[in-house]
Design a protein around this motif. Structure first.
Motif, PDB file in Angstrom:
ATOM      1  N   LEU A  82      -6.361  81.951 -44.582  1.00  0.00           N
ATOM      2  CA  LEU A  82      -6.212  80.862 -43.611  1.00  0.00           C
ATOM      3  C   LEU A  82      -7.439  80.711 -42.723  1.00  0.00           C
ATOM      4  O   LEU A  82      -7.631  79.663 -42.112  1.00  0.00           O
ATOM      5  CB  LEU A  82      -4.970  81.088 -42.750  1.00  0.00           C
ATOM      6  CG  LEU A  82      -3.630  80.926 -43.467  1.00  0.00           C
ATOM      7  CD1 LEU A  82      -2.479  81.233 -42.521  1.00  0.00           C
ATOM      8  CD2 LEU A  82      -3.480  79.529 -44.046  1.00  0.00           C
ATOM      9  N   SER A  83      -8.265  81.738 -42.644  1.00  0.00           N
ATOM     10  CA  SER A  83      -9.508  81.597 -41.887  1.00  0.00           C
ATOM     11  C   SER A  83     -10.550  80.829 -42.699  1.00  0.00           C
ATOM     12  O   SER A  83     -11.434  80.184 -42.126  1.00  0.00           O
ATOM     13  CB  SER A  83     -10.060  82.975 -41.494  1.00  0.00           C
ATOM     14  OG  SER A  83     -10.595  83.654 -42.617  1.00  0.00           O
ATOM     15  N   ILE A  84     -10.427  80.887 -44.018  1.00  0.00           N
ATOM     16  CA  ILE A  84     -11.381  80.191 -44.895  1.00  0.00           C
ATOM     17  C   ILE A  84     -10.980  78.732 -45.076  1.00  0.00           C
ATOM     18  O   ILE A  84     -11.819  77.822 -45.018  1.00  0.00           O
ATOM     19  CB  ILE A  84     -11.467  80.901 -46.260  1.00  0.00           C
ATOM     20  CG1 ILE A  84     -11.967  82.340 -46.081  1.00  0.00           C
ATOM     21  CG2 ILE A  84     -12.392  80.133 -47.206  1.00  0.00           C
ATOM     22  CD1 ILE A  84     -11.902  83.173 -47.347  1.00  0.00           C
ATOM     23  N   PHE A  85      -9.689  78.506 -45.315  1.00  0.00           N
ATOM     24  CA  PHE A  85      -9.176  77.148 -45.521  1.00  0.00           C
ATOM     25  C   PHE A  85      -8.090  76.872 -44.482  1.00  0.00           C
ATOM     26  O   PHE A  85      -7.152  77.661 -44.341  1.00  0.00           O
ATOM     27  CB  PHE A  85      -8.591  76.990 -46.926  1.00  0.00           C
ATOM     28  CG  PHE A  85      -9.591  77.149 -48.037  1.00  0.00           C
ATOM     29  CD1 PHE A  85     -10.546  76.186 -48.272  1.00  0.00           C
ATOM     30  CD2 PHE A  85      -9.574  78.277 -48.843  1.00  0.00           C
ATOM     31  CE1 PHE A  85     -11.466  76.321 -49.303  1.00  0.00           C
ATOM     32  CE2 PHE A  85     -10.485  78.431 -49.879  1.00  0.00           C
ATOM     33  CZ  PHE A  85     -11.440  77.447 -50.103  1.00  0.00           C
ATOM     34  N   LYS A  86      -8.213  75.765 -43.785  1.00  0.00           N
ATOM     35  CA  LYS A  86      -7.243  75.420 -42.745  1.00  0.00           C
ATOM     36  C   LYS A  86      -6.012  74.768 -43.382  1.00  0.00           C
ATOM     37  O   LYS A  86      -6.106  73.711 -43.999  1.00  0.00           O
ATOM     38  CB  LYS A  86      -7.876  74.470 -41.725  1.00  0.00           C
ATOM     39  CG  LYS A  86      -9.101  75.061 -41.034  1.00  0.00           C
ATOM     40  CD  LYS A  86      -8.800  76.403 -40.387  1.00  0.00           C
ATOM     41  CE  LYS A  86     -10.035  76.993 -39.736  1.00  0.00           C
ATOM     42  NZ  LYS A  86      -9.783  78.368 -39.216  1.00  0.00           N
ATOM     43  N   GLY A  87      -4.884  75.409 -43.242  1.00  0.00           N
ATOM     44  CA  GLY A  87      -3.651  74.899 -43.829  1.00  0.00           C
ATOM     45  C   GLY A  87      -2.539  75.905 -43.626  1.00  0.00           C
ATOM     46  O   GLY A  87      -2.431  76.517 -42.563  1.00  0.00           O
ATOM     47  N   TYR A  88      -1.719  76.119 -44.654  1.00  0.00           N
ATOM     48  CA  TYR A  88      -0.612  77.069 -44.561  1.00  0.00           C
ATOM     49  C   TYR A  88      -0.439  77.787 -45.895  1.00  0.00           C
ATOM     50  O   TYR A  88      -0.781  77.265 -46.954  1.00  0.00           O
ATOM     51  CB  TYR A  88       0.687  76.370 -44.154  1.00  0.00           C
ATOM     52  CG  TYR A  88       1.167  75.289 -45.110  1.00  0.00           C
ATOM     53  CD1 TYR A  88       2.011  75.585 -46.190  1.00  0.00           C
ATOM     54  CD2 TYR A  88       0.789  73.958 -44.931  1.00  0.00           C
ATOM     55  CE1 TYR A  88       2.452  74.599 -47.057  1.00  0.00           C
ATOM     56  CE2 TYR A  88       1.234  72.957 -45.794  1.00  0.00           C
ATOM     57  CZ  TYR A  88       2.061  73.294 -46.852  1.00  0.00           C
ATOM     58  OH  TYR A  88       2.490  72.311 -47.712  1.00  0.00           O
ATOM     59  N   THR A 112      -3.500  72.546 -48.063  1.00  0.00           N
ATOM     60  CA  THR A 112      -4.303  71.891 -47.037  1.00  0.00           C
ATOM     61  C   THR A 112      -4.052  70.386 -47.055  1.00  0.00           C
ATOM     62  O   THR A 112      -3.603  69.836 -48.068  1.00  0.00           O
ATOM     63  CB  THR A 112      -5.808  72.144 -47.263  1.00  0.00           C
ATOM     64  OG1 THR A 112      -6.238  71.395 -48.406  1.00  0.00           O
ATOM     65  CG2 THR A 112      -6.098  73.620 -47.490  1.00  0.00           C
ATOM     66  N   PRO A 113      -4.368  69.695 -45.963  1.00  0.00           N
ATOM     67  CA  PRO A 113      -4.215  68.240 -45.966  1.00  0.00           C
ATOM     68  C   PRO A 113      -5.239  67.531 -46.843  1.00  0.00           C
ATOM     69  O   PRO A 113      -4.972  66.445 -47.351  1.00  0.00           O
ATOM     70  CB  PRO A 113      -4.409  67.865 -44.491  1.00  0.00           C
ATOM     71  CG  PRO A 113      -4.250  69.134 -43.725  1.00  0.00           C
ATOM     72  CD  PRO A 113      -4.700  70.218 -44.646  1.00  0.00           C
ATOM     73  N   ARG A 127      -7.220  80.274 -53.123  1.00  0.00           N
ATOM     74  CA  ARG A 127      -7.256  78.934 -53.700  1.00  0.00           C
ATOM     75  C   ARG A 127      -6.599  77.931 -52.766  1.00  0.00           C
ATOM     76  O   ARG A 127      -5.438  78.103 -52.375  1.00  0.00           O
ATOM     77  CB  ARG A 127      -6.554  78.916 -55.050  1.00  0.00           C
ATOM     78  CG  ARG A 127      -6.618  77.553 -55.731  1.00  0.00           C
ATOM     79  CD  ARG A 127      -6.378  77.636 -57.188  1.00  0.00           C
ATOM     80  NE  ARG A 127      -6.504  76.333 -57.814  1.00  0.00           N
ATOM     81  CZ  ARG A 127      -6.334  76.100 -59.114  1.00  0.00           C
ATOM     82  NH1 ARG A 127      -6.052  77.099 -59.921  1.00  0.00           N
ATOM     83  NH2 ARG A 127      -6.462  74.891 -59.591  1.00  0.00           N
ATOM     84  N   ALA A 128      -7.351  76.905 -52.395  1.00  0.00           N
ATOM     85  CA  ALA A 128      -6.836  75.830 -51.558  1.00  0.00           C
ATOM     86  C   ALA A 128      -6.385  74.682 -52.448  1.00  0.00           C
ATOM     87  O   ALA A 128      -7.097  74.288 -53.374  1.00  0.00           O
ATOM     88  CB  ALA A 128      -7.906  75.356 -50.588  1.00  0.00           C
ATOM     89  N   VAL A 129      -5.196  74.159 -52.160  1.00  0.00           N
ATOM     90  CA  VAL A 129      -4.626  73.049 -52.924  1.00  0.00           C
ATOM     91  C   VAL A 129      -4.377  71.892 -51.962  1.00  0.00           C
ATOM     92  O   VAL A 129      -3.606  72.029 -51.007  1.00  0.00           O
ATOM     93  CB  VAL A 129      -3.301  73.451 -53.604  1.00  0.00           C
ATOM     94  CG1 VAL A 129      -2.705  72.270 -54.368  1.00  0.00           C
ATOM     95  CG2 VAL A 129      -3.526  74.643 -54.538  1.00  0.00           C
ATOM     96  N   GLY A 143       2.929  86.702 -38.834  1.00  0.00           N
ATOM     97  CA  GLY A 143       1.570  86.605 -38.341  1.00  0.00           C
ATOM     98  C   GLY A 143       0.701  85.528 -38.949  1.00  0.00           C
ATOM     99  O   GLY A 143      -0.494  85.457 -38.640  1.00  0.00           O
ATOM    100  N   VAL A 144       1.289  84.679 -39.810  1.00  0.00           N
ATOM    101  CA  VAL A 144       0.496  83.615 -40.436  1.00  0.00           C
ATOM    102  C   VAL A 144       1.295  82.319 -40.473  1.00  0.00           C
ATOM    103  O   VAL A 144       2.525  82.319 -40.364  1.00  0.00           O
ATOM    104  CB  VAL A 144       0.059  83.978 -41.879  1.00  0.00           C
ATOM    105  CG1 VAL A 144      -0.899  85.149 -41.891  1.00  0.00           C
ATOM    106  CG2 VAL A 144       1.268  84.245 -42.767  1.00  0.00           C
ATOM    107  N   TYR A 145       0.588  81.212 -40.636  1.00  0.00           N
ATOM    108  CA  TYR A 145       1.243  79.921 -40.829  1.00  0.00           C
ATOM    109  C   TYR A 145       1.626  79.770 -42.302  1.00  0.00           C
ATOM    110  O   TYR A 145       0.795  79.982 -43.191  1.00  0.00           O
ATOM    111  CB  TYR A 145       0.335  78.780 -40.375  1.00  0.00           C
ATOM    112  CG  TYR A 145       0.195  78.740 -38.873  1.00  0.00           C
ATOM    113  CD1 TYR A 145       1.211  78.211 -38.082  1.00  0.00           C
ATOM    114  CD2 TYR A 145      -0.930  79.268 -38.247  1.00  0.00           C
ATOM    115  CE1 TYR A 145       1.105  78.203 -36.698  1.00  0.00           C
ATOM    116  CE2 TYR A 145      -1.047  79.267 -36.864  1.00  0.00           C
ATOM    117  CZ  TYR A 145      -0.021  78.736 -36.096  1.00  0.00           C
ATOM    118  OH  TYR A 145      -0.123  78.734 -34.729  1.00  0.00           O
ATOM    119  N   ILE A 146       2.870  79.426 -42.516  1.00  0.00           N
ATOM    120  CA  ILE A 146       3.441  79.403 -43.863  1.00  0.00           C
ATOM    121  C   ILE A 146       4.436  78.248 -43.947  1.00  0.00           C
ATOM    122  O   ILE A 146       4.999  77.828 -42.929  1.00  0.00           O
ATOM    123  CB  ILE A 146       4.132  80.758 -44.149  1.00  0.00           C
ATOM    124  CG1 ILE A 146       4.726  80.838 -45.560  1.00  0.00           C
ATOM    125  CG2 ILE A 146       5.198  81.060 -43.112  1.00  0.00           C
ATOM    126  CD1 ILE A 146       5.314  82.216 -45.894  1.00  0.00           C
TER     127      ILE A 146
END
Length: 265
Positions: A82-88, A112-113, A127-129, A143-146
């Motif tokens: 999540l630090s590399i790609f902004k999303g959940y 990601t959006p 992997r960001a989708v 501890g994370v956005y999910i």
């Protein structure tokens, strides 16, 4: 022989402050050390990276390593992702965090959006989708956005290839306690095509018939109301398979593979 890296006075100053952090950016370093010039900040960061005290995740973002190493020392791959790609955290990664699958996936999925991409980190792949406007339904958990549980299953039905396939999805869904079916349906009402609704409805109906899985009647009625033209369960696979007239779905996978975990396959 292990090489000893000695830190300069400036490097010691910086590292003493950040050594208990897990991830640090050059922007944060500038805020922490206003007395250092921007040039010096970049110089120190580059030197700490070269000596293994920092590992570059992407431009301007570093993993802090208490023990110097040229390889990333990964304690929490989800936080790093999540630090590399902004999303959940999404798909099979979300299923794992919710303890709905047993194995530890070495591909960490971030929805990601906008941005899709991938980064290799030692034994992990991040992997960001891109999910576009579907990148909603988020909670903070462990501890994370999910994605919420209901949104996780919508995402998995939307892109089953990132969830481990239908067998993984059905097994995980069977394990869920207190499924929020209203939330689950809300995403289909807003975002799903008729063919996605047909495929999802067929899978849920199959679980109901074969496993006595409890699906609210209004859920199945909604999906049945979206049945339009013929579609395939796996759109990219050949059309050979059993045609299910009630759903106008050609099951080109087979219930033995969809529910193999239940049949002992």
């Amino acid at each position: 022989m292990k090489k000893n890296y000695y830190l300069t006075k400036s490097e010691q100053l910086v590292f003493r402050v950040i050594e208990n952090a897990r991830i640090i950016s050059t922007t944060e370093l500038k805020d922490l050390f206003p007395e250092l010039s921007e040039e010096m900040i970049y110089k120190v960061a580059s030197s700490l990276e070269r000596k293994g005290y920092l590992y570059r995740l992407k431009k301007g973002l570093y993993l802090v390593q208490k023990t110097p190493s040229k390889e990333p020392l990964i304690e929490n791959p989800y936080e790093i992702a999540l630090s590399i790609f902004k999303g959940y955290i999404a798909f099979s990664s979300a299923l794992r965090l919710y303890d709905l699958i047993e194995y530890e996936p070495f591909t960490i999925f971030v929805a990601t959006p906008e941005k899709s991409g991938r980064v290799e980190l030692n034994s992990y792949t991040v992997r960001a989708v891109s999910m576009g406007e579907r990148a909603i339904g988020i909670t903070f958990y462990r501890g994370v956005y999910i994605s919420t549980k209901a949104k996780t299953f919508f995402d998995c039905f939307y892109k089953p290839q990132y969830a481990g396939g239908y067998e993984t999805i059905t097994k995980a869904l069977f394990e869920v306690k207190n499924m929020d079916w209203d939330e689950f349906l809300s995403y289909f009402k807003k975002f799903a095509s008729p063919s996605l609704c047909q495929r999802t409805g067929y899978i849920l109906d199959l679980m109901r018939r074969e496993l006595d899985f409890k699906v609210p009647e209004n859920v199945l009625l909604f999906f049945k109301g979206r049945v339009k033209t013929r579609t395939r369960l796996i759109p990219t696979a050949p059309s050979k398979g059993r045609f299910i007239s009630a759903w106008k779905v050609t099951d080109n996978l087979g219930k033995e593979r969809i529910l193999g975990w239940a049949y002992g396959a």
